[in-house]
Scaffold this motif. Structure first.
Motif, short mmCIF file in Angstrom:
data_model
loop_
_atom_site.label_atom_id
_atom_site.label_comp_id
_atom_site.label_asym_id
_atom_site.label_seq_id
_atom_site.Cartn_x
_atom_site.Cartn_y
_atom_site.Cartn_z
N LYS A 180 -80.68 10.03 -3.13
CA LYS A 180 -81.11 8.83 -3.79
C LYS A 180 -80.66 8.74 -5.39
O LYS A 180 -80.83 7.62 -5.58
CB LYS A 180 -82.43 8.72 -3.36
N GLY A 181 -80.26 9.67 -5.93
CA GLY A 181 -79.98 9.69 -7.21
C GLY A 181 -81.04 9.64 -8.12
O GLY A 181 -82.19 10.07 -7.85
N ARG A 219 -82.81 2.51 -7.98
CA ARG A 219 -82.00 3.08 -8.42
C ARG A 219 -81.06 3.01 -9.61
O ARG A 219 -80.57 1.91 -9.63
CB ARG A 219 -81.02 3.68 -7.30
N THR A 222 -76.29 7.37 -9.72
CA THR A 222 -76.08 8.72 -8.61
C THR A 222 -75.92 9.82 -9.58
O THR A 222 -75.64 9.78 -10.72
CB THR A 222 -74.93 8.38 -7.82
#
Length: 253
Positions: A180-181, A219, A222
């Motif tokens: 998911k970063g 998010r 990344t």
């Protein structure tokens, strides 16, 4: 085992399993249930656990974001080591962004007094500390101040970043995983963090090992967009290798 070590292990187990049980913890640590309850009370006061009948659950399960003051009271030694390791990533002169956060605040306190830098921040408390340093030029990104994290967000804070190019951005995060970063609970803060990374030639994430067990709503990057991750020795070797395989250099301080 000292109380602080036991409490950190309790927090790790709670985040890993989703909850902890008083009786089970007492048996595994060979202490009384009263001792465990005192540990849980201390962790609840720090804002990282919430007491429930028979045990406790991590605040992340409640969708609750601990306040900055609460986060500043946990993992203190680890955060100090991370900040010291991050000093090696400072340019000799030039400009840096320092994101709002409890670990990045340790970096602010550790900045050398013999190096002239332009430091850009989105945190009024960090700007206040930095402004007292004669060797630094401090730029404060204005905007709405989030009461929980004391970070500035929204358009007035975002707009200046579009015209900036800095050497290094030192970033904070609430959660991080290979899948998911880098994530944070608040979309407005995620937008700020994304813009900070976009304004920097290099991005360095400062995060203690507990941050690598959680994923949050928004998010902002990344792992391939991060050049270096600096964590502590509590980050296990397998997780460190997985992070490195996704792109960044990984340092365990």
């Amino acid at each position: 085992m000292y109380a602080e070590e036991r409490q950190q292990e309790i927090l790790r187990r709670a985040r890993e399993a989703g909850r902890v049980d008083v009786v089970t913890l007492a048996e595994e640590f060979a202490v009384t249930t009263e001792t465990v309850r005192r540990d849980l009370t201390a962790l609840e006061r720090a804002g990282v656990l919430r007491r429930v009948h028979g045990g406790a659950i991590p605040v992340e399960r409640l969708g609750f974001e601990p306040a900055l003051a609460a986060r500043d009271e946990v993992m203190t030694q680890e955060k100090e080591r991370i900040a010291k390791a991050a000093l090696g990533e400072l340019p000799e002169d030039g400009s840096v962004i320092i994101d709002a956060g409890s670990t990045t605040a340790r970096l602010v306190q550790a900045l050398p007094t013999d190096r002239e830098l332009t430091v850009i921040v989105n945190s009024p408390p960090l700007a206040t500390v930095l402004a007292a340093r004669p060797n630094l030029s401090v730029i404060m990104l204005g905007g709405r101040v989030r009461g929980r994290t004391l970070a500035t967000v929204d358009d007035w804070a975002l707009r200046p970043l579009a015209g900036l190019h800095v050497d290094v951005a030192f970033m904070a995060t609430n959660g991080c995983s290979v899948a998911k970063g880098l994530t944070t609970p608040d979309p407005a803060e995620a937008a700020m963090k994304r813009a900070m990374i976009g304004a920097a030639q290099r991005s360095v994430l400062l995060a203690d090992h507990t941050k690598f067990t959680n994923t949050y709503l928004a998010r902002f990057a990344t792992l391939s967009e991060i050049d270096m991750v600096i964590s502590d020795t509590g980050l296990d070797a397998v997780t460190a290798a997985d992070l490195a395989a996704a792109g960044p250099e990984v340092v365990r301080a």
